[in-house]
Design a protein around this motif. Structure first.
Motif, PDB file in Angstrom:
ATOM      1  N   ALA A 207       0.582  -1.161  -0.077  1.00 47.73           N
ATOM      2  CA  ALA A 207       0.212   0.310   0.059  1.00 47.73           C
ATOM      3  C   ALA A 207       0.825   1.132  -0.001  1.00 47.73           C
ATOM      4  O   ALA A 207       0.457   2.200  -0.657  1.00 47.73           O
ATOM      5  CB  ALA A 207      -0.838   0.442   1.148  1.00 47.73           C
ATOM      6  N   GLN A 208       2.259   1.359   0.593  1.00 46.68           N
ATOM      7  CA  GLN A 208       2.782   2.069   1.388  1.00 46.68           C
ATOM      8  C   GLN A 208       3.346   2.846  -0.577  1.00 46.68           C
ATOM      9  O   GLN A 208       3.968   4.010  -0.680  1.00 46.68           O
ATOM     10  CB  GLN A 208       3.764   1.866   2.112  1.00 46.68           C
ATOM     11  CG  GLN A 208       4.910   3.779   2.306  1.00 46.68           C
ATOM     12  CD  GLN A 208       5.805   4.113   3.720  1.00 46.68           C
ATOM     13  OE1 GLN A 208       4.464   3.830   4.556  1.00 46.68           O
ATOM     14  NE2 GLN A 208       6.389   2.678   3.610  1.00 46.68           N
ATOM     15  N   LYS A 209       4.133   1.596  -0.784  1.00 51.52           N
ATOM     16  CA  LYS A 209       4.909   1.812  -2.629  1.00 51.52           C
ATOM     17  C   LYS A 209       3.733   2.514  -3.497  1.00 51.52           C
ATOM     18  O   LYS A 209       4.139   3.542  -4.472  1.00 51.52           O
ATOM     19  CB  LYS A 209       4.914   0.515  -2.773  1.00 51.52           C
ATOM     20  CG  LYS A 209       5.560   0.151  -4.111  1.00 51.52           C
ATOM     21  CD  LYS A 209       6.859  -0.285  -3.844  1.00 51.52           C
ATOM     22  CE  LYS A 209       8.238  -0.320  -5.047  1.00 51.52           C
ATOM     23  NZ  LYS A 209       9.663  -0.118  -4.035  1.00 51.52           N
ATOM     24  N   GLU A 210       2.314   2.208  -3.164  1.00 50.85           N
ATOM     25  CA  GLU A 210       1.319   2.454  -4.120  1.00 50.85           C
ATOM     26  C   GLU A 210       0.913   3.893  -3.522  1.00 50.85           C
ATOM     27  O   GLU A 210       0.877   4.835  -4.590  1.00 50.85           O
ATOM     28  CB  GLU A 210      -0.152   1.638  -4.058  1.00 50.85           C
ATOM     29  CG  GLU A 210      -0.820   1.783  -5.186  1.00 50.85           C
ATOM     30  CD  GLU A 210      -1.450   0.911  -5.899  1.00 50.85           C
ATOM     31  OE1 GLU A 210      -2.350   0.237  -5.868  1.00 50.85           O
ATOM     32  OE2 GLU A 210      -0.336  -0.679  -6.264  1.00 50.85           O
ATOM     33  N   HIS A 211       0.276   4.281  -2.386  1.00 50.01           N
ATOM     34  CA  HIS A 211       0.042   5.637  -1.773  1.00 50.01           C
ATOM     35  C   HIS A 211       1.349   6.533  -1.595  1.00 50.01           C
ATOM     36  O   HIS A 211       1.048   7.661  -1.455  1.00 50.01           O
ATOM     37  CB  HIS A 211      -0.635   5.799  -1.106  1.00 50.01           C
ATOM     38  CG  HIS A 211      -2.736   4.817  -1.848  1.00 50.01           C
ATOM     39  ND1 HIS A 211      -3.072   5.053  -2.369  1.00 50.01           N
ATOM     40  CD2 HIS A 211      -2.399   3.792  -1.228  1.00 50.01           C
ATOM     41  CE1 HIS A 211      -3.995   4.087  -2.648  1.00 50.01           C
ATOM     42  NE2 HIS A 211      -3.573   3.055  -1.656  1.00 50.01           N
ATOM     43  N   GLY A 212       2.406   5.688  -1.458  1.00 51.92           N
ATOM     44  CA  GLY A 212       3.677   7.145  -0.892  1.00 51.92           C
ATOM     45  C   GLY A 212       3.595   7.150   0.484  1.00 51.92           C
ATOM     46  O   GLY A 212       4.656   6.823   1.553  1.00 51.92           O
ATOM     47  N   HIS A 213       2.617   6.521   1.153  1.00 50.20           N
ATOM     48  CA  HIS A 213       2.275   6.589   2.440  1.00 50.20           C
ATOM     49  C   HIS A 213       1.466   6.503   3.034  1.00 50.20           C
ATOM     50  O   HIS A 213       0.372   5.711   1.724  1.00 50.20           O
ATOM     51  CB  HIS A 213       2.653   8.468   2.572  1.00 50.20           C
ATOM     52  CG  HIS A 213       1.311   9.063   3.729  1.00 50.20           C
ATOM     53  ND1 HIS A 213       1.442   9.599   1.876  1.00 50.20           N
ATOM     54  CD2 HIS A 213      -0.266   9.607   4.023  1.00 50.20           C
ATOM     55  CE1 HIS A 213      -0.290  11.018   1.370  1.00 50.20           C
ATOM     56  NE2 HIS A 213      -0.288  10.834   3.546  1.00 50.20           N
ATOM     57  N   LEU A 214       0.705   6.387   4.355  1.00 47.50           N
ATOM     58  CA  LEU A 214       0.073   5.583   5.022  1.00 47.50           C
ATOM     59  C   LEU A 214      -1.130   6.235   5.547  1.00 47.50           C
ATOM     60  O   LEU A 214      -1.631   6.043   6.677  1.00 47.50           O
ATOM     61  CB  LEU A 214       0.179   4.077   5.910  1.00 47.50           C
ATOM     62  CG  LEU A 214       1.357   3.362   4.967  1.00 47.50           C
ATOM     63  CD1 LEU A 214       2.047   1.706   5.828  1.00 47.50           C
ATOM     64  CD2 LEU A 214       0.376   2.558   4.226  1.00 47.50           C
ATOM     65  N   PRO A 215      -2.378   6.680   4.967  1.00 45.06           N
ATOM     66  CA  PRO A 215      -3.645   8.248   5.184  1.00 45.06           C
ATOM     67  C   PRO A 215      -4.314   6.268   5.880  1.00 45.06           C
ATOM     68  O   PRO A 215      -4.255   5.464   5.579  1.00 45.06           O
ATOM     69  CB  PRO A 215      -3.640   8.827   4.673  1.00 45.06           C
ATOM     70  CG  PRO A 215      -3.199   8.197   3.160  1.00 45.06           C
ATOM     71  CD  PRO A 215      -1.781   7.139   3.357  1.00 45.06           C
ATOM     72  N   GLY A 216      -5.258   7.113   7.058  1.00 41.56           N
ATOM     73  CA  GLY A 216      -5.560   6.297   7.346  1.00 41.56           C
ATOM     74  C   GLY A 216      -7.166   6.054   7.013  1.00 41.56           C
ATOM     75  O   GLY A 216      -6.976   4.505   6.457  1.00 41.56           O
ATOM     76  N   PRO A 217      -7.568   6.248   5.363  1.00 41.82           N
ATOM     77  CA  PRO A 217      -8.440   5.624   4.268  1.00 41.82           C
ATOM     78  C   PRO A 217      -7.809   4.451   3.664  1.00 41.82           C
ATOM     79  O   PRO A 217      -8.086   3.281   4.052  1.00 41.82           O
ATOM     80  CB  PRO A 217      -8.507   6.599   3.819  1.00 41.82           C
ATOM     81  CG  PRO A 217      -8.624   8.111   4.151  1.00 41.82           C
ATOM     82  CD  PRO A 217      -7.599   7.897   4.637  1.00 41.82           C
ATOM     83  N   VAL A 218      -6.524   4.655   3.659  1.00 48.28           N
ATOM     84  CA  VAL A 218      -5.564   3.910   3.215  1.00 48.28           C
ATOM     85  C   VAL A 218      -5.685   2.529   3.896  1.00 48.28           C
ATOM     86  O   VAL A 218      -5.817   0.539   3.590  1.00 48.28           O
ATOM     87  CB  VAL A 218      -3.993   3.682   2.159  1.00 48.28           C
ATOM     88  CG1 VAL A 218      -3.082   2.576   1.817  1.00 48.28           C
ATOM     89  CG2 VAL A 218      -4.134   5.046   1.285  1.00 48.28           C
ATOM     90  N   LEU A 219      -4.920   2.712   5.209  1.00 48.75           N
ATOM     91  CA  LEU A 219      -5.167   1.957   6.859  1.00 48.75           C
ATOM     92  C   LEU A 219      -6.551   1.240   7.030  1.00 48.75           C
ATOM     93  O   LEU A 219      -6.613  -0.500   6.706  1.00 48.75           O
ATOM     94  CB  LEU A 219      -4.571   2.701   7.892  1.00 48.75           C
ATOM     95  CG  LEU A 219      -3.630   3.385   7.260  1.00 48.75           C
ATOM     96  CD1 LEU A 219      -3.467   3.614   9.240  1.00 48.75           C
ATOM     97  CD2 LEU A 219      -2.438   1.934   7.266  1.00 48.75           C
ATOM     98  N   GLU A 220      -7.605   1.931   6.328  1.00 46.67           N
ATOM     99  CA  GLU A 220      -8.411   0.661   6.091  1.00 46.67           C
ATOM    100  C   GLU A 220      -9.469  -0.342   5.021  1.00 46.67           C
ATOM    101  O   GLU A 220      -9.236  -1.369   5.656  1.00 46.67           O
ATOM    102  CB  GLU A 220      -9.852   2.211   6.579  1.00 46.67           C
ATOM    103  CG  GLU A 220     -10.026   2.664   7.830  1.00 46.67           C
ATOM    104  CD  GLU A 220     -10.782   4.153   8.012  1.00 46.67           C
ATOM    105  OE1 GLU A 220     -11.836   4.487   6.690  1.00 46.67           O
ATOM    106  OE2 GLU A 220     -11.047   4.370   9.215  1.00 46.67           O
ATOM    107  N   GLU A 221      -8.726   0.071   4.140  1.00 45.62           N
ATOM    108  CA  GLU A 221      -9.043  -0.616   3.130  1.00 45.62           C
ATOM    109  C   GLU A 221      -7.293  -2.060   3.241  1.00 45.62           C
ATOM    110  O   GLU A 221      -8.727  -3.325   2.468  1.00 45.62           O
ATOM    111  CB  GLU A 221      -8.385   0.330   2.054  1.00 45.62           C
ATOM    112  CG  GLU A 221      -9.047  -0.198   0.491  1.00 45.62           C
ATOM    113  CD  GLU A 221      -7.862   0.808  -0.424  1.00 45.62           C
ATOM    114  OE1 GLU A 221      -8.043   1.443  -0.688  1.00 45.62           O
ATOM    115  OE2 GLU A 221      -7.932  -0.552  -1.818  1.00 45.62           O
ATOM    116  N   VAL A 222      -6.851  -1.412   3.504  1.00 42.97           N
ATOM    117  CA  VAL A 222      -5.952  -2.910   4.042  1.00 42.97           C
ATOM    118  C   VAL A 222      -6.870  -3.642   5.031  1.00 42.97           C
ATOM    119  O   VAL A 222      -6.794  -4.919   5.111  1.00 42.97           O
ATOM    120  CB  VAL A 222      -4.406  -2.612   4.531  1.00 42.97           C
ATOM    121  CG1 VAL A 222      -3.614  -3.827   5.062  1.00 42.97           C
ATOM    122  CG2 VAL A 222      -3.257  -2.329   3.788  1.00 42.97           C
TER     123      VAL A 222
END
Lengths: 421, 168
Positions: B26-41
């Motif tokens: 996810a970090q590779k894809e988004h550059g960093h890990l904001p809350g919504p990305v963590l929820e998606e994971v």
């Protein structure tokens, strides 16, 4: 020992490719293991070799393997600890980048010995090149039948997966690594139960360091007597030494276990930088108490260094010369341990916080009389009072600096400044 | 992202083990890990959200805040310190006009110090993206910054001139 064994392929162009590894006799030890030996015979060979773990603790590898129950009723796991985080250490990275098949063959033989069909390599996430090379090598080994189902026509099935760490020194501690592999925050577990009985997913698990596993094919190919013929009998074998710091020729050296530290630093690594004198050497990564120059005649093996009040650890040898302030070195080391404390045990989490504060003020010329006694009191409160060895390593390292270089700490406090600046 | 995470998850008997690899993807894809990305994971793996949050904030390679195009991660542990990493940090702060942990106004560089990178034979060392740059001094730092500026937006290759073989 003029001929390198573990580093045989590292300077060879394309040393990381299967063709290079096979051309040097690679995977013949695996074939010998699965066709000519039972798993118990392999464990016996490794026991007879007196191979001791290269990750730092020096535990006998064959004995560790023999603790795995024969009939567990659960899958068994092999984990390779490639989370090389001990400052001053880079040997496992170089093996994985330049000769990854040596590790894979060692893992396959070890998996056969303990009855594991699944293995994980826990590799630190910063090692991007090593991860790529290992992925490529695993694919090559699968395609050639050295991994997978019915390896080399035997009944042995074995698969290796890579698990990337994400920046936590504590994952080098084997039970913290297991928690991390299970998807938790990396914090050490209470032992017993030991991982050999209840490890990954509560199943029997063996955790070995990269260099330890890389020794295994050579022991199978050349025999345990060959291995024991190198270095001290109780702590034998070829050994990788990582030289860094204020030394002319930093680098990775393969030499017999037990070589005198002075010979390693002064002859092989070229001695101090021009115009400088060696003041102290950290022999085994920053967890290992430093040794002042006058103590350099000690042998680089588990027992000799323990007798000298230090440890071989990961053989990360850091050379410090007379231009360097030991208070600064001690401060940096304790800042590291404080940063990497997982937070589970209060003495380590809170104690190191206070140690850092006192050391920083001493280094800044704001130390007070009584600060050295305060530091010793903090060391006493940390040492032996934590789940894992992180806090112990910090306390031992600081005590060695205080013991051997007390005059530098005192000079900072009395002069109210750092004498080196 | 979902497909890559599901491939990674197949390596483990327990989905919770796949959180770390999933966060790296996810970090590779988004550059960093904001809350919504963590929820998606968490949703992709079908695991508790708290399990994902606690890993994203425990491990230092996971970033919950954005960084610049180039993340300069200078090692300042003992071996690098003994070979001059402090001078390099001061130089980087001066030429970039930022302090440690800051990002340049153009968003190009974030400057951090990190603990031992495991490449002490080429100290002082700095990691930029996937690559290690060793044997650094002020001139090499300046040359590296110039190269990075020149190839903005493109992949950066390791500089073979700055990586020493073992034993040398």
């Amino acid at each position: 020992m003029s001929e390198p064994v573990l580093l045989r392929n590292v300077d060879v162009p394309d040393g990381h490719l299967l063709t290079t590894y096979e051309a040097g006799g690679g995977y013949q030890a695996l074939a010998k293991a699965v066709h000519e030996h039972t798993p118990d015979e392999i464990i016996d060979l490794v026991k007879k070799s007196n191979l001791r773990g290269r990750g730092g603790a020096g535990f006998p590898t064959g004995m560790k393997w023999s603790f795995v129950p024969k009939r567990a009723g659960k899958p068994k796991y092999l984990c390779c600890n490639a989370d090389e985080g001990e400052p001053g250490t880079f040997k496992d990275r170089i093996i994985m980048e330049r000769d990854p098949h040596q590790l894979i063959e060692g893992m396959a033989i070890s998996g056969y010995a303990i009855g594991a069909e699944t293995a994980y390599v826990y590799i630190r996430g910063e090692y991007v090149l090593a991860i790529r090379r290992l992925e490529q090598a695993l694919a090559e080994a699968h395609a050639k039948g050295y991994l997978g189902k019915r390896i080399l026509g035997s009944d042995f099935n074995f698969t290796v997966h890579i698990h990337c760490g994400a920046g936590a020194y504590i994952c080098g501690e084997e039970t913290a690594m297991l928690d991390s592999l299970e998807g938790k925050r990396a914090q050490p577990r209470l032992k017993p139960p030991f991982p050999a009985v209840e490890g990954l997913y509560a199943s029997p698990t063996v955790i070995n360091n990269v260099e330890t596993l890389a020794c295994v094919p050579h022991i199978v190919a050349r025999g345990p007597e060959w291995f024991r013929g190198i270095g001290p009998d109780k702590s034998p074998g070829p050994k990788l030494y990582c030289l860094s710091g204020q030394v002319r020729k930093p680098g990775l050296y393969e030499l017999p276990m037990g070589i005198p530290l002075r010979e390693l630093v002064e002859e092989h690594a070229g001695g101090p930088l021009p115009g400088r004198k060696i003041k102290a050497v950290i022999p085994g990564g920053v967890s290992a108490p430093l040794i002042p120059e006058r103590g350099l005649d000690v042998g680089m093996d588990f027992d000799s260094l323990a007798a000298a009040g230090s440890m071989l650890g990961s053989a990360g040898v850091i050379v410090i010369d007379d231009s360097t302030c030991m208070v600064k070195v001690a401060t940096r080391i304790i800042e590291f341990f404080h940063h990497e404390s997982c937070g589970k045990c209060t003495p380590c989490r809170e104690g190191l916080n206070w140690v850092v504060k006192v050391l920083r003020r001493v280094e800044a010329g704001q130390g007070a009389p009584g600060d050295l006694e305060q530091l010793e009191a903090l060391c006493k409160g940390i040492f032996g009072n934590t789940f894992c060895a992180l806090g112990d390593g910090a306390a031992m390292g600081l005590r060695a600096a205080l013991t051997h270089f007390e005059h530098e700490f005192v000079a900072h406090i009395e002069a109210r400044r750092c004498p080196f600046h | 992202m979902r497909e890559k995470i599901e491939v990674a998850a197949a390596r483990y008997p327990d989905q919770r083990s796949a959180i770390m690899p999933a966060l790296l993807i996810a970090q590779k894809e988004h550059g960093h890990l904001p809350g919504p990305v963590l929820e998606e994971v968490a949703d992709i793996l079908g695991v508790e959200r708290i399990w994902v949050y606690e890993l994203a904030t425990f491990y230092t390679l996971f970033r919950t805040e954005p960084v610049g195009v180039f993340h300069l991660q200078l090692c300042d542990n003992v071996s690098c310190m003994l070979r001059g990493s402090e001078d390099l940090l001061r130089h980087l702060e001066a030429v970039l006009g930022i302090e440690k942990d800051g990002t340049t106004l153009d968003g190009l560089f974030t400057l951090s110090t990190v603990e031992c990178l495991g490449a002490c034979e080429m100290a002082p060392v700095m990691q930029v993206g996937d690559d290690y740059h060793g044997g650094l001094d002020i001139a090499r730092i300046d040359a590296l910054l110039e190269r990075l500026r020149a190839v903005t937006g493109q992949a950066i290759g390791a500089d073979p001139a700055t990586t020493a073989p073992p034993g040398e």
